[in-house]
Motif scaffolding. Structure first.
Motif, PDB file in Angstrom:
ATOM      1  N   GLY A 107      11.754   6.235  -9.063  1.00 28.47           N
ATOM      2  CA  GLY A 107      10.341   6.034  -8.743  1.00 28.47           C
ATOM      3  C   GLY A 107       9.611   7.351  -8.892  1.00 28.47           C
ATOM      4  O   GLY A 107       9.682   7.997  -9.926  1.00 28.47           O
ATOM      5  N   ASP A 108       8.940   7.791  -7.835  1.00 29.59           N
ATOM      6  CA  ASP A 108       8.232   9.066  -7.856  1.00 29.59           C
ATOM      7  C   ASP A 108       9.096  10.218  -7.334  1.00 29.59           C
ATOM      8  O   ASP A 108       8.639  11.352  -7.273  1.00 29.59           O
ATOM      9  CB  ASP A 108       6.954   8.976  -7.000  1.00 29.59           C
ATOM     10  N   GLU A 109      10.311   9.924  -6.944  1.00 33.12           N
ATOM     11  CA  GLU A 109      11.203  10.916  -6.341  1.00 33.12           C
ATOM     12  C   GLU A 109      12.330  11.280  -7.307  1.00 33.12           C
ATOM     13  O   GLU A 109      12.595  10.572  -8.261  1.00 33.12           O
ATOM     14  CB  GLU A 109      11.843  10.334  -5.071  1.00 33.12           C
ATOM     15  N   TRP A 110      12.996  12.386  -7.005  1.00 31.09           N
ATOM     16  CA  TRP A 110      14.206  12.776  -7.709  1.00 31.09           C
ATOM     17  C   TRP A 110      15.370  12.670  -6.734  1.00 31.09           C
ATOM     18  O   TRP A 110      15.219  12.921  -5.539  1.00 31.09           O
ATOM     19  CB  TRP A 110      14.088  14.209  -8.225  1.00 31.09           C
ATOM     20  N   VAL A 111      16.538  12.265  -7.259  1.00 29.84           N
ATOM     21  CA  VAL A 111      17.745  12.133  -6.449  1.00 29.84           C
ATOM     22  C   VAL A 111      18.906  12.791  -7.184  1.00 29.84           C
ATOM     23  O   VAL A 111      18.843  13.030  -8.395  1.00 29.84           O
ATOM     24  CB  VAL A 111      18.091  10.660  -6.148  1.00 29.84           C
ATOM     25  N   VAL A 112      19.974  13.062  -6.448  1.00 31.61           N
ATOM     26  CA  VAL A 112      21.185  13.599  -7.048  1.00 31.61           C
ATOM     27  C   VAL A 112      21.965  12.407  -7.611  1.00 31.61           C
ATOM     28  O   VAL A 112      22.294  11.467  -6.882  1.00 31.61           O
ATOM     29  CB  VAL A 112      22.048  14.359  -6.019  1.00 31.61           C
ATOM     30  N   ALA A 113      22.241  12.434  -8.913  1.00 36.05           N
ATOM     31  CA  ALA A 113      22.915  11.315  -9.571  1.00 36.05           C
ATOM     32  C   ALA A 113      24.438  11.446  -9.545  1.00 36.05           C
ATOM     33  O   ALA A 113      25.152  10.454  -9.427  1.00 36.05           O
ATOM     34  CB  ALA A 113      22.443  11.208 -11.013  1.00 36.05           C
ATOM     35  N   ARG A 114      24.925  12.704  -9.657  1.00 40.87           N
ATOM     36  CA  ARG A 114      26.371  12.921  -9.752  1.00 40.87           C
ATOM     37  C   ARG A 114      26.661  14.385  -9.469  1.00 40.87           C
ATOM     38  O   ARG A 114      25.885  15.253  -9.834  1.00 40.87           O
ATOM     39  CB  ARG A 114      26.832  12.560 -11.161  1.00 40.87           C
ATOM     40  N   THR A 115      27.790  14.631  -8.811  1.00 34.84           N
ATOM     41  CA  THR A 115      28.228  16.004  -8.571  1.00 34.84           C
ATOM     42  C   THR A 115      29.711  16.102  -8.913  1.00 34.84           C
ATOM     43  O   THR A 115      30.493  15.218  -8.565  1.00 34.84           O
ATOM     44  CB  THR A 115      27.999  16.429  -7.103  1.00 34.84           C
ATOM     45  N   VAL A 116      30.066  17.189  -9.597  1.00 34.96           N
ATOM     46  CA  VAL A 116      31.451  17.484  -9.937  1.00 34.96           C
ATOM     47  C   VAL A 116      31.800  18.819  -9.294  1.00 34.96           C
ATOM     48  O   VAL A 116      31.120  19.818  -9.529  1.00 34.96           O
ATOM     49  CB  VAL A 116      31.664  17.530 -11.467  1.00 34.96           C
ATOM     50  N   ALA A 117      32.845  18.817  -8.473  1.00 37.89           N
ATOM     51  CA  ALA A 117      33.293  20.032  -7.792  1.00 37.89           C
ATOM     52  C   ALA A 117      34.535  20.579  -8.469  1.00 37.89           C
ATOM     53  O   ALA A 117      35.450  19.829  -8.820  1.00 37.89           O
ATOM     54  CB  ALA A 117      33.587  19.728  -6.324  1.00 37.89           C
ATOM     55  N   SER A 118      34.538  21.888  -8.643  1.00 40.02           N
ATOM     56  CA  SER A 118      35.736  22.583  -9.152  1.00 40.02           C
ATOM     57  C   SER A 118      35.783  23.936  -8.455  1.00 40.02           C
ATOM     58  O   SER A 118      34.827  24.337  -7.793  1.00 40.02           O
ATOM     59  CB  SER A 118      35.653  22.764 -10.679  1.00 40.02           C
ATOM     60  N   THR A 119      36.896  24.636  -8.597  1.00 40.03           N
ATOM     61  CA  THR A 119      37.012  25.932  -7.955  1.00 40.03           C
ATOM     62  C   THR A 119      36.582  27.032  -8.918  1.00 40.03           C
ATOM     63  O   THR A 119      36.557  26.849 -10.130  1.00 40.03           O
ATOM     64  CB  THR A 119      38.452  26.208  -7.478  1.00 40.03           C
ATOM     65  N   TRP A 120      36.223  28.177  -8.335  1.00 38.50           N
ATOM     66  CA  TRP A 120      35.891  29.356  -9.161  1.00 38.50           C
ATOM     67  C   TRP A 120      36.610  30.570  -8.627  1.00 38.50           C
ATOM     68  O   TRP A 120      37.140  30.595  -7.561  1.00 38.50           O
ATOM     69  CB  TRP A 120      34.377  29.612  -9.222  1.00 38.50           C
TER      70      TRP A 120
END
Length: 120
Positions: A107-120
């Motif tokens: 709609g008029d908002e933004w959302v987080v669609a996907r997150t990928v976690a890895s180590t650094w």
């Protein structure tokens, strides 16, 4: 989507994770959101929020030490390096996580669609 809006969503999600604020996370995550853990396990939004709500996953502190924005303006993306102090399925540690997140318009908002976690 502006850089400030991306950073605001990232900060809001980190704050909600530490607070155990499942309703807050629910409001800023896409319905089809997935979290890919550093183990490769892909967790649905519903399963992840349930794990937070039941205490299987507790986030004690999240510190973002570096964040960069992607250059593709059609699919906003952010890569954040964090120190994440959490108890995950009974094991507590501070992980050096790279969280790569993609965002989408709802709609008029933004959302987080996907997150990928890895180590650094």
């Amino acid at each position: 989507m502006s850089a400030a809006a991306v950073e605001e969503l990232h900060s809001a999600s980190c704050e909600a994770m530490v607070a155990g604020d499942v309703a807050g996370l629910d409001s800023i995550l896409a319905d089809e959101f997935t979290l890919t853990h550093m183990t490769g396990y892909v967790q649905s939004k519903a399963e992840w929020l349930d794990a937070i709500e039941t205490g299987q996953m507790q986030y004690h502190r999240m510190e973002t030490v570096e964040a960069t924005l992607g250059t593709d303006v059609t699919v906003p993306e952010m890569t954040a390096r964090t120190f994440t102090d959490a108890t995950i399925w009974g094991s507590r540690a501070t992980w050096r996580l790279t969280l790569r997140s993609w965002f989408e318009r709802r709609g008029d908002e933004w959302v987080v669609a996907r997150t990928v976690a890895s180590t650094w």
